[in-house]
Design an enzyme around this catalytic site. Structure first.
Site, PDB file in Angstrom:
ATOM      1  N   LYS A 198      53.146  36.282  43.019  1.00 31.24           N
ATOM      2  CA  LYS A 198      52.696  35.055  42.345  1.00 31.24           C
ATOM      3  C   LYS A 198      52.578  35.412  40.865  1.00 31.24           C
ATOM      4  O   LYS A 198      51.575  35.977  40.423  1.00 31.24           O
ATOM      5  CB  LYS A 198      51.340  34.645  42.917  1.00 31.24           C
ATOM      6  CG  LYS A 198      50.985  33.170  42.813  1.00 31.24           C
ATOM      7  CD  LYS A 198      50.984  32.590  41.430  1.00 31.24           C
ATOM      8  CE  LYS A 198      49.745  32.854  40.626  1.00 31.24           C
ATOM      9  NZ  LYS A 198      49.835  32.347  39.240  1.00 31.24           N
ATOM     10  N   GLU A 232      44.218  45.866  38.420  1.00 29.55           N
ATOM     11  CA  GLU A 232      44.530  46.386  37.072  1.00 29.55           C
ATOM     12  C   GLU A 232      43.984  45.368  36.090  1.00 29.55           C
ATOM     13  O   GLU A 232      44.571  44.291  35.913  1.00 29.55           O
ATOM     14  CB  GLU A 232      46.055  46.501  36.892  1.00 29.55           C
ATOM     15  CG  GLU A 232      46.707  47.571  37.732  1.00 29.55           C
ATOM     16  CD  GLU A 232      46.359  48.970  37.268  1.00 29.55           C
ATOM     17  OE1 GLU A 232      46.063  49.164  36.079  1.00 29.55           O
ATOM     18  OE2 GLU A 232      46.360  49.873  38.118  1.00 29.55           O
ATOM     19  N   CYS A 270      46.656  45.198  27.871  1.00 28.19           N
ATOM     20  CA  CYS A 270      45.436  45.653  28.550  1.00 28.19           C
ATOM     21  C   CYS A 270      44.915  46.911  27.892  1.00 28.19           C
ATOM     22  O   CYS A 270      43.727  47.137  27.816  1.00 28.19           O
ATOM     23  CB  CYS A 270      45.723  45.908  30.019  1.00 28.19           C
ATOM     24  SG  CYS A 270      47.102  47.015  30.288  1.00 28.19           S
ATOM     25  N   GLU A 317      36.708  42.101  25.706  1.00 28.89           N
ATOM     26  CA  GLU A 317      38.156  42.130  25.468  1.00 28.89           C
ATOM     27  C   GLU A 317      38.596  40.857  24.750  1.00 28.89           C
ATOM     28  O   GLU A 317      38.260  39.756  25.168  1.00 28.89           O
ATOM     29  CB  GLU A 317      38.901  42.237  26.803  1.00 28.89           C
ATOM     30  CG  GLU A 317      40.395  42.344  26.617  1.00 28.89           C
ATOM     31  CD  GLU A 317      41.157  42.379  27.933  1.00 28.89           C
ATOM     32  OE1 GLU A 317      40.914  41.510  28.789  1.00 28.89           O
ATOM     33  OE2 GLU A 317      41.997  43.269  28.085  1.00 28.89           O
TER      34      GLU A 317
HETATM   35  P1  NAD Z   1      44.318  36.002  34.592  1.00 27.20           P
HETATM   36  O1  NAD Z   1      43.265  36.752  35.295  1.00 27.20           O
HETATM   37  O2  NAD Z   1      43.990  34.686  34.006  1.00 27.20           O
HETATM   38  O3  NAD Z   1      45.562  35.733  35.588  1.00 27.20           O
HETATM   39  C1  NAD Z   1      46.257  36.768  36.248  1.00 27.20           C
HETATM   40  C2  NAD Z   1      46.942  36.196  37.483  1.00 27.20           C
HETATM   41  O4  NAD Z   1      45.966  35.766  38.422  1.00 27.20           O
HETATM   42  C3  NAD Z   1      47.808  34.966  37.195  1.00 27.20           C
HETATM   43  O5  NAD Z   1      48.951  35.007  38.015  1.00 27.20           O
HETATM   44  C4  NAD Z   1      46.893  33.822  37.584  1.00 27.20           C
HETATM   45  O6  NAD Z   1      47.592  32.658  37.940  1.00 27.20           O
HETATM   46  C5  NAD Z   1      46.192  34.426  38.783  1.00 27.20           C
HETATM   47  N1  NAD Z   1      44.902  33.800  39.101  1.00 27.20           N
HETATM   48  C6  NAD Z   1      44.065  33.135  38.271  1.00 27.20           C
HETATM   49  N2  NAD Z   1      42.987  32.700  38.958  1.00 27.20           N
HETATM   50  C7  NAD Z   1      43.132  33.110  40.232  1.00 27.20           C
HETATM   51  C8  NAD Z   1      42.353  32.980  41.422  1.00 27.20           C
HETATM   52  N3  NAD Z   1      41.184  32.334  41.436  1.00 27.20           N
HETATM   53  N4  NAD Z   1      42.811  33.546  42.565  1.00 27.20           N
HETATM   54  C9  NAD Z   1      43.974  34.226  42.570  1.00 27.20           C
HETATM   55  N5  NAD Z   1      44.769  34.362  41.486  1.00 27.20           N
HETATM   56  C10 NAD Z   1      44.349  33.821  40.328  1.00 27.20           C
HETATM   57  O7  NAD Z   1      44.904  36.997  33.487  1.00 27.20           O
HETATM   58  P2  NAD Z   1      46.008  36.694  32.367  1.00 27.20           P
HETATM   59  O8  NAD Z   1      45.400  35.845  31.301  1.00 27.20           O
HETATM   60  O9  NAD Z   1      47.271  36.246  33.008  1.00 27.20           O
HETATM   61  O10 NAD Z   1      46.269  38.160  31.793  1.00 27.20           O
HETATM   62  C11 NAD Z   1      45.509  38.734  30.788  1.00 27.20           C
HETATM   63  C12 NAD Z   1      44.558  39.758  31.379  1.00 27.20           C
HETATM   64  O11 NAD Z   1      45.275  40.708  32.128  1.00 27.20           O
HETATM   65  C13 NAD Z   1      43.801  40.558  30.327  1.00 27.20           C
HETATM   66  O12 NAD Z   1      42.447  40.669  30.674  1.00 27.20           O
HETATM   67  C14 NAD Z   1      44.463  41.915  30.387  1.00 27.20           C
HETATM   68  O13 NAD Z   1      43.662  42.976  29.983  1.00 27.20           O
HETATM   69  C15 NAD Z   1      44.846  42.020  31.822  1.00 27.20           C
HETATM   70  N6  NAD Z   1      45.950  42.980  31.983  1.00 27.20           N
HETATM   71  C16 NAD Z   1      45.713  44.165  32.617  1.00 27.20           C
HETATM   72  C17 NAD Z   1      46.731  45.113  32.734  1.00 27.20           C
HETATM   73  C18 NAD Z   1      46.500  46.445  33.412  1.00 27.20           C
HETATM   74  O14 NAD Z   1      47.479  47.066  33.809  1.00 27.20           O
HETATM   75  N7  NAD Z   1      45.281  46.922  33.541  1.00 27.20           N
HETATM   76  C19 NAD Z   1      47.977  44.831  32.200  1.00 27.20           C
HETATM   77  C20 NAD Z   1      48.181  43.616  31.560  1.00 27.20           C
HETATM   78  C21 NAD Z   1      47.164  42.680  31.470  1.00 27.20           C
END
Ligand code: NAD
Length: 493
Positions: free
Chosen positions: A175, A250, A284, A385
């Site tokens: 997803k 992650e 991240c 962050e």
């Molecule tokens: P997000 O948490 O908003 O979304 C991530 C994914 O989860 C998306 O596909 C989203 O549709 C899905 N999602 C959202 N709500 C959900 C729910 N209730 N249940 C299941 N799935 C759900 O994050 P984002 O804005 O897409 O990404 C940015 C974040 O990701 C930042 O905090 C960043 O630090 C983190 N990130 C971490 C890494 C790592 O490897 N540690 C790498 C890149 C980004």
């Protein structure tokens, strides 16, 4: 305008509810495609296909070497389509083309890497204390994996989850983020072309609250592999606990870059720049807290201001651009909000600090590279962050204070250390509570080196050989070597 479909059970389909979501180019602001807004019914269908693939399909009967051959075919197709994939990802999330091109080379190599590991998954024979027993273990695929990914490097995130999971024999439902799903759908096209059996790799697009949560709650999903924010990760962890699903998270970070008085300041300045202004800070692992020794603070700061003043903002496809746009409207707003929060809490801006404008800035979702001083480690700008091009500078007097400041944070993803002292580098690698320490380098990712967080930055590790373990469970088998009945069936021996 391009109208994409989802890939479920080897078929290209629209969402059950027929709704669609727009895909917007962050640089031009133009809507260039749309994707299906999947529903819980679509998630169900994909999980059912994955479950069947793992239990009755061609995938279940395939040898480990056979799985490796198919993953290798995916890798080769990624290489053949690298330029096209890079163009699509840039249009979807606004990342620099040159950077995405490099990342796609690694994506293809990563599929090769896990293809090579598929037939090296082995159990063990175990000599036990029992006289008449032969014991061994096998390593079994954990079950259907739901991979939920973020928008900043979607093809990479899908790869570092799906490739080890499929090498282990699992079937996967991805997803991708609703903000950047296009290259994950392209990956499905290549998986199909490579001849993988239907149901092994599925992509369901849509909103997290609709499709993502349906996958997290689904009884036939064994494992959630998630990349995203800590807030969503915690919600997923709580929901998954109800059915004791395995979870890998992650999440975000507020990573320290620590520059000591003995560091090569030119190298350090370049590393700090790359760590916070690369990808407009939307990483991240962004090195968003610069901890610098008091003796070199002014010198380093003037180098940083000089370098950052020359940053070229612009079209991510232009090879002369250094920093592209902020990828999504909510993220843009969040970065601007944090500039206000930082100022209100007493931080002082010595560079940038506002939305950028100019003739090369397309639809204008740009923020000036920003450097803040007078930051205390307990301010929100130092603890939370932002995911944008904002560097907070904090001074320290000695090594123990640097370690204390670095660790006094809820996150623990990475840390950068700049020093010419090997003993100090080794001491710091031990003392910092993070998943990765980069010494005299930054953003030095490799699909071969384990990556993941401590504390609020997550659970589990991706990349490297140990990532395969995330998708395997050990089965123990004990066989009696005794032909006769037990002496006393009521006494265990
Ligand atoms: P997000 O948490 O908003 O979304 C991530 C994914 O989860 C998306 O596909 C989203 O549709 C899905 N999602 C959202 N709500 C959900 C729910 N209730 N249940 C299941 N799935 C759900 O994050 P984002 O804005 O897409 O990404 C940015 C974040 O990701 C930042 O905090 C960043 O630090 C983190 N990130 C971490 C890494 C790592 O490897 N540690 C790498 C890149 C980004």
């Amino acid at each position: 305008m391009q109208q994409d479909q989802m890939y479920i059970d080897g078929q290209w389909i629209d969402a059950a509810g027929r709704q669609r979501l727009d895909c917007t180019d962050p640089y031009s602001g133009a809507v260039w495609a749309s994707i299906p807004a999947g529903t819980a019914a679509d998630a169900d269908r994909a999980v059912d296909a994955a479950r069947r693939a793992m239990t009755t399909g061609r995938w279940a009967a395939l040898s480990a070497s056979g799985r490796g051959r198919l993953l290798r075919a995916v890798a080769d197709l990624i290489t053949e389509n690298a330029d096209r994939l890079a163009g699509i990802e840039v249009r979807d999330n606004g990342k620099l083309l040159a950077e995405v091109q490099g990342q796609i080379t690694s994506v293809a190599e990563c599929w090769h890497y896990y293809a090579g590991l598929a037939d090296k998954i082995q159990g063990a024979t175990i000599p036990t204390e029992k006289a008449h027993a032969f014991a061994f273990t096998t390593r079994e695929p954990i079950g259907v994996v739901a991979a939920l990914t973020a928008w900043n490097s979607p093809l990479w995130f899908a790869t570092v989850k799906a490739a080890p999971a499929m090498a282990a024999g699992c079937a996967v439902v991805v997803k991708p983020s609703e903000f950047a799903s296009a290259t994950t759908l392209e990956l499905a096209r290549l998986v199909e072309q490579a001849g993988l059996p239907e149901g092994v790799f599925n992509v369901v697009t849509g909103l997290g609250g609709d499709v993502g949560s349906a996958l997290v709650d689904h009884p036939d999903v064994a494992k959630i592999a998630f990349t995203g924010s800590d807030a969503t990760g915690i919600r997923i962890y709580q929901s998954a606990a109800k059915s004791l699903k395995r979870v890998a998270l992650e999440l975000g970070g507020k990573s320290p870059t620590i520059v000591f008085e003995d560091a090569d300041l030119d190298l350090a300045a370049a590393g700090v720049m790359s760590g916070i202004f690369g990808a407009a800070g939307q990483m991240c692992a962004a090195g968003s807290r610069l901890l610098v020794h008091a003796a070199v603070k002014d010198k380093l700061l003037s180098k940083l201001i000089e370098l950052a003043s020359d940053i070229r903002l612009g079209d991510p496809r232009d090879p002369h651009t250094n920093v592209g746009p902020i990828s999504t409207p909510p993220q843009y707003q969040k970065v601007l909000d944090y500039l206000d929060i930082a100022r209100a809490d007493g931080a002082r801006c010595v560079l940038g600090g506002k939305p950028a404008d100019g003739p090369d800035l397309g639809a204008g979702q740009f923020v000036e590279p920003t450097i803040l001083v007078d930051v205390r480690n307990d301010m929100r700008i130092a603890q939370e962050e932002v995911f944008g091009p904002i560097l907070s500078v904090i001074e320290f007097e000695d090594e123990s204070e640097a370690v204390k400041l670095a660790n006094e944070i809820p996150y623990g993803l990475v840390a950068g250390v700049w020093t010419t002292s090997i003993p100090r580098a080794l001491r710091l690698s031990k003392a910092l509570h993070v998943g990765t320490v980069w010494v005299n380098t930054y953003r030095s990712y490799s699909y071969m080196v384990p990556f993941g967080g401590t504390k609020r930055s997550g659970l589990g590790r991706e990349h490297g050989i140990e990532a395969i373990d995330e998708y395997l469970e050990t089965r123990s088998v004990v066989i009696s070597t005794d032909d006769g009945p037990p002496v006393n069936p009521f006494i265990m021996r």
